[in-house]
Design a protein around this motif. Structure first.
Motif, PDB file in Angstrom:
ATOM      1  N   SER B  86       0.933  -1.229   0.244  1.00 46.37           N
ATOM      2  CA  SER B  86       0.017  -0.038   0.061  1.00 46.37           C
ATOM      3  C   SER B  86       0.778   1.293   0.016  1.00 46.37           C
ATOM      4  N   ALA B  87       1.602   1.450  -1.242  1.00 51.12           N
ATOM      5  CA  ALA B  87       2.679   2.466  -1.263  1.00 51.12           C
ATOM      6  C   ALA B  87       2.287   3.840  -1.471  1.00 51.12           C
ATOM      7  N   PHE B  88       0.998   4.166  -1.977  1.00 52.30           N
ATOM      8  CA  PHE B  88       0.340   5.297  -1.994  1.00 52.30           C
ATOM      9  C   PHE B  88      -0.285   5.777  -0.702  1.00 52.30           C
ATOM     10  N   LEU B  89       0.496   6.585   0.048  1.00 51.96           N
ATOM     11  CA  LEU B  89       0.046   6.888   1.437  1.00 51.96           C
ATOM     12  C   LEU B  89      -1.434   7.602   1.519  1.00 51.96           C
ATOM     13  N   ASN B  90      -1.535   8.341   0.390  1.00 55.14           N
ATOM     14  CA  ASN B  90      -2.818   9.148   0.308  1.00 55.14           C
ATOM     15  C   ASN B  90      -4.095   8.074   0.609  1.00 55.14           C
ATOM     16  N   HIS B  91      -3.768   6.822  -0.216  1.00 55.39           N
ATOM     17  CA  HIS B  91      -4.738   6.034  -0.283  1.00 55.39           C
ATOM     18  C   HIS B  91      -4.956   5.328   1.050  1.00 55.39           C
ATOM     19  N   GLY B  92      -3.849   4.930   1.648  1.00 57.19           N
ATOM     20  CA  GLY B  92      -3.703   4.250   2.808  1.00 57.19           C
ATOM     21  C   GLY B  92      -4.480   5.073   4.055  1.00 57.19           C
ATOM     22  N   PHE B 107       3.976   3.997   9.167  1.00 54.31           N
ATOM     23  CA  PHE B 107       3.227   3.996   7.981  1.00 54.31           C
ATOM     24  C   PHE B 107       4.001   4.750   7.017  1.00 54.31           C
ATOM     25  N   ASP B 108       4.698   5.793   7.332  1.00 54.00           N
ATOM     26  CA  ASP B 108       5.379   6.580   6.352  1.00 54.00           C
ATOM     27  C   ASP B 108       6.879   6.155   6.083  1.00 54.00           C
ATOM     28  N   THR B 109       7.048   5.109   7.030  1.00 54.24           N
ATOM     29  CA  THR B 109       8.733   4.875   6.745  1.00 54.24           C
ATOM     30  C   THR B 109       8.910   3.309   6.325  1.00 54.24           C
ATOM     31  N   VAL B 110       7.944   2.409   6.858  1.00 54.25           N
ATOM     32  CA  VAL B 110       7.980   1.071   6.475  1.00 54.25           C
ATOM     33  C   VAL B 110       6.814   0.633   5.765  1.00 54.25           C
ATOM     34  N   PRO B 111       7.228  -0.014   4.627  1.00 52.76           N
ATOM     35  CA  PRO B 111       5.972  -0.338   3.746  1.00 52.76           C
ATOM     36  C   PRO B 111       5.102  -1.471   4.364  1.00 52.76           C
TER      37      PRO B 111
END
Lengths: 331, 331
Positions: B86-92, B107-111
């Motif tokens: 879930s590499a688009f943090l906006n979506h997450g 969430f910002d630093t570990v996929p």
């Protein structure tokens, strides 16, 4: 029937039929070159495989050779899917305390299950390469089933009819990585490196009374560095394999060769010991306030063997693995 | 180079090389019968495949035939592993609000990444059979990479060097089942039925400037029942594919053919729309207090096509699928 797979450099290995006493074996490449192929074409090949198995047991297989578990890969060196449950609720409840994670909703009534990697299974005597002791290296003794094709929406009874083989599993786990991955909600990934298998996969009838109610009713004897660690009994599984497989097939079909696991075998009676270190550690915390047992170190070994209730060796052979530092030479 | 896989009744299908304009194709069974085989022996077969691709593009392939995306399976109908991030943090971050789940730590630093089933991928025009509309049927438009063998512990730079092909993905999701499976900590299983793929898998050079910083910098145009749904741009991915692959390989090797996905493509700018329904619904909740868009119904269609920044058709072809009730006749 009993089956194993010899390493031959291919992705699926070479299928052999193994005698009931695990002493002799024979390959039948013209019938089924691989176990995956046999599972896919089960109705067509089972009679010929059964005839070979009978002849092998009677000493009438001219091409028979000595069975060598050290030459074996996992029965399925790769499989289409590997779905592992946590079907011994005693273990699950202890692990919630070990990981300090919130209670799993509907834990008594809906199986929990993670999707594992199934491309790189290890054989019963393969070294287990891992990057760091700090990851909390642990074994997990389990049972599992290998399935024929399961249609989407199969009932537990229909799912149980799809069980072709029963297997014994060491589901390696990295305990320092598990709690974070649980908290993401995305489940285990780094915390679950290559899963390992006992050499012999067997049809359920080989278990005799040890296959009942869709459960493997055998004791799983576990030793760590040659010392007794536990021998929990598989009959205490809270969900049957039929229920677990139906859960996995709720929104998808399972292609032939899919493996579904029980999760760590665990008994309510403390006297049975444990089939993984994390469970012993949380019991130590409950009983004594702190864990006195550490996780595995490089060079440590684990041995797992199922046994019948009369104490005789079970049908799967033995897992005996050593943990090694990844990148170091492997045996 | 561009590749696709024709259905031929086998598990891996039949590899074809596809011309740059997606009009012509040729099979080279003597070079590589399947895409999985080509990926495994990439260094050995890439020169011959490249020569065939060049001849095809120049109209000099005597065995060329018309390329028919409707005859295609997924480029890899089964793959060794399917790990989806879930590499688009906006979506997450929007999904946390949609699912009402706690914030994912680090969430910002570990996929974050889940292990998906990889035995039964669907092709670009395959119907999607599902058991119930009540499960909250949703599409998810994504990009992904197909890898050569990745050693355990690979760095992001090493991992990026293992990327062989880029693919376009529809990661079907069942939104009514996701929150419970996240809360168990064991991750998605029933919530993630068969994943689907655009017909053409391409080497990164086919993307030109659209392959940069280990990301697919193309717009993914999504239509639901023929109406525009969104066209988010892949360049906003917060982790590169190198970082995602290194995450997956932290404690395991990835065998050749493993696929790693980006997660739903998502942009901060609302004007881009969305690549899944759940994201639009949570935006409706934020903006208007309630979701006005429902999930998919049986008979609904979804269409996904990547496009270059000049608006021209991207390299992957088009996904166009219809949702059908499981058990009902499939086209």
């Amino acid at each position: 029937m009993k089956f194993a797979t010899l390493r031959d450099g291919s992705l699926d290995g070479r299928l052999i039929v193994v005698s009931r006493d695990l002493r002799q074996a024979v390959a039948l490449p013209a019938v089924a070159p691989t176990l995956h192929d046999a599972i896919r074409r089960w109705e067509a090949v089972a009679p010929a495989l059964g005839a070979a198995y009978d002849a092998l047991n009677r000493g009438r297989q001219p091409d028979a050779f000595a069975f060598d578990p050290r030459a074996c890969a996992a029965p399925l060196p790769r499989s289409p899917q590997w779905c592992d449950a946590s079907a011994f609720l005693n273990h699950g409840r202890l692990m919630e305390r070990a990981f300090n994670t919130p209670p799993i909703p509907q834990f008594d009534t809906v199986p929990v299950m993670y999707q594992g990697a199934s491309d790189d299974f290890l054989g019963p005597h393969d070294d287990m390469p891992l990057p760091s002791e700090a990851d909390g290296i642990d074994f997990e003794g389990e049972f599992g089933v290998v399935l024929g094709a399961v249609p989407m929406g199969a009932t537990p009874a229909q799912a149980l009819d799809c069980v072709r083989l029963v297997v014994q599993i060491n589901d390696w786990s990295l305990r320092a990585l598990g709690p974070h991955e649980m908290k993401t909600g995305f489940g285990f990934l780094q915390a679950k490196p290559s899963t390992s298998f006992a050499p012999v996969a067997v049809t359920p009838d080989e278990l005799g009374a040890g296959w009942r109610d869709g459960r493997v009713a055998l004791r799983l004897h576990v030793q760590w560095n040659g010392e007794r660690f536990g021998e929990p009994h598989g009959s205490e599984m809270n969900f049957s394999f039929g229920e677990l497989v139906a859960h996995a097939a709720r929104t998808r079909r399972l292609t032939a060769g899919t493996i579904v696991g029980s999760g760590t075998v665990s008994n309510v009676a403390r006297s049975a010991g444990s089939a993984c270190i994390a469970e012993r550690r949380v019991i130590e915390i409950i009983d004594a306030g702190a864990a006195s047992t550490g996780f595995m170190r490089f060079g440590d070994t684990v041995r797992m063997q199922a046994r019948f209730d009369d104490g005789s060796e079970g049908p799967f052979g033995t897992i005996e693995q050593r943990v090694v530092r990844a990148g170091a030479a492997s045996s």
